[in-house]
Design a protein around this motif. Structure first.
Motif, PDB file in Angstrom:
ATOM      1  N   LYS A 165      -3.150  -0.342   6.023  1.00 10.37           N
ATOM      2  CA  LYS A 165      -2.614   0.572   5.015  1.00 10.37           C
ATOM      3  C   LYS A 165      -2.841   1.833   6.137  1.00 10.37           C
ATOM      4  O   LYS A 165      -3.560   2.181   7.395  1.00 10.37           O
TER       5      LYS A 165
ATOM      6  N   GLN B 264       1.141   4.714  -2.950  1.00 10.43           N
ATOM      7  CA  GLN B 264       1.002   5.885  -2.268  1.00 10.43           C
ATOM      8  C   GLN B 264       1.927   6.455  -3.509  1.00 10.43           C
ATOM      9  O   GLN B 264       1.601   7.974  -4.078  1.00 10.43           O
TER      10      GLN B 264
ATOM     11  N   LEU C 288       0.426   8.144   3.684  1.00  7.46           N
ATOM     12  CA  LEU C 288       1.736   8.131   3.756  1.00  7.46           C
ATOM     13  C   LEU C 288       2.665   9.803   4.274  1.00  7.46           C
ATOM     14  O   LEU C 288       3.673   9.657   4.182  1.00  7.46           O
TER      15      LEU C 288
ATOM     16  N   ASP D 139       0.464  -1.732  -0.458  1.00  7.44           N
ATOM     17  CA  ASP D 139      -0.057  -0.011   0.056  1.00  7.44           C
ATOM     18  C   ASP D 139       0.870   1.401   0.167  1.00  7.44           C
ATOM     19  O   ASP D 139       0.423   2.637  -0.574  1.00  7.44           O
TER      20      ASP D 139
ATOM     21  N   GLU E 263       1.706   7.197  -6.468  1.00 10.18           N
ATOM     22  CA  GLU E 263       0.491   8.400  -7.182  1.00 10.18           C
ATOM     23  C   GLU E 263       1.489   9.657  -6.817  1.00 10.18           C
ATOM     24  O   GLU E 263       0.598  10.284  -7.381  1.00 10.18           O
ATOM     25  N   GLN E 264       2.146  10.284  -5.983  1.00 14.72           N
ATOM     26  CA  GLN E 264       2.994  11.176  -5.687  1.00 14.72           C
ATOM     27  C   GLN E 264       4.033  10.904  -6.777  1.00 14.72           C
ATOM     28  O   GLN E 264       4.610  12.272  -6.258  1.00 14.72           O
TER      29      GLN E 264
END
Length: 300
Positions: A188, A25, A191, A21, A28-29
């Motif tokens: 989870k 993240q 971040l 997970d 995604e960044q």
């Protein structure tokens, strides 16, 4: 400077779920991670959690915190020299003492290039409540991993009642008052919480309680290769007969009537079966204490 996170946690606590997970993240960044995974056995099933294209180093059949410090240095050196990444994540084996593992990262060869953010420990909340069932040596290691965390995930809270959840948080906070405690399911963690971490001090070796792995703590791994298929009922009947000294199993088990061996995971009496869409080798890694004495169904 490259930020470094050390992911710690006892066998089956959910470290790999957290790793998967966190990588999602980061992607995604548009942050590029590199990963070092340490495994006690000969096969590293956890490496499958790392997407293709992410720099990955594997350390099998050993522990970062025991004889593997030099290997860890070499792996980090290789990543720094050859790979394009922004942060480094080190996932230790469940048998690793987190502070000893972190100490292996403090090398004069690259100390000026790494920023140690700290230790993230994933704790199985149900196991915390049942920690008295562990052998004294295993319980000592489990609690040492929790005691030295900078960020502590009380994982698998979905398996507890609200009263048990409150008890776990209260007891963990009392045991490690310095750590930020987050209740999680499937490991989870936001971040931003990781990015805000910062360990405040170098490793103090005087505070480490040795885990004595390989001495009084006879934790080891065993690789089993299957030469026939089983029914799930037959295999799970064998699981129920296992001693409590078996903490973790993961691998691919051939099941009658199913084309490919199924992905199988076991932790502290809990079993998970998942379908596998490609034909993986029918092998299983067993992790625990004195596991060479265990009879494997249909083999021994």
């Amino acid at each position: 400077m490259k930020d470094v996170y050390l992911f710690s946690g006892f066998l089956g606590s959910g470290k790999t779920s957290m790793l998967t997970d966190v990588i999602r993240q980061l992607k995604e960044q548009h942050i590029k991670p590199a990963v070092i995974i340490n495994e006690l056995g000969k096969l590293n099933f956890d490496s499958q959690a790392v997407e293709e294209g992410i720099p990955l180093k594997e350390m099998l059949e050993g522990c970062i915190c025991c004889s593997g410090a030099e290997k860890t240095e070499a792996q980090i050196q290789s990543l720094l020299h050859d790979a394009d990444f922004d942060i480094l994540i080190i996932e230790t084996t469940g048998a690793a003492h987190p502070v000893e593992a972190l100490d292996a990262v403090y090398s004069p060869l690259f100390a000026d290039r790494l920023n140690i953010k700290g230790i993230v420990t994933v704790a199985d909340s149900k196991l915390w409540l049942n920690r008295a069932s562990l052998s004294p040596q295993a319980r000592s290691l489990f609690m040492e991993q929790i005691r030295h965390a900078h960020l502590l995930l009380a994982n698998k809270v979905d398996l507890l009642t609200e009263e048990e959840q409150a008890q776990v948080v209260y007891e963990l906070q009392s045991f490690n008052p310095q750590a930020f405690i987050l209740q999680t399911t499937n490991g989870k963690v936001p971040l931003a919480l990781l990015q805000n971490m910062q360990s405040t001090a170098q490793v103090d070796k005087e505070e480490i309680i040795p885990a004595r792995i390989g001495k009084s703590f006879n934790l080891g791994s065993r690789l089993v290769e299957f030469n026939r298929s089983y029914t799930q009922e037959e295999f799970e009947a064998w699981i129920k007969e296992l001693p409590e000294s078996v903490y973790r199993m993961k691998g691919y088990v051939p099941i009658e009537g199913i084309k490919n061996p199924m992905l199988f995971q076991y932790a502290y009496g809990m079993v998970q079966w998942l379908p596998e869409f490609i034909h993986m080798p029918a092998k299983l890694v067993i992790i625990g204490e004195d596991i060479q004495q265990i009879k494997v169904v249909g083999i021994d």
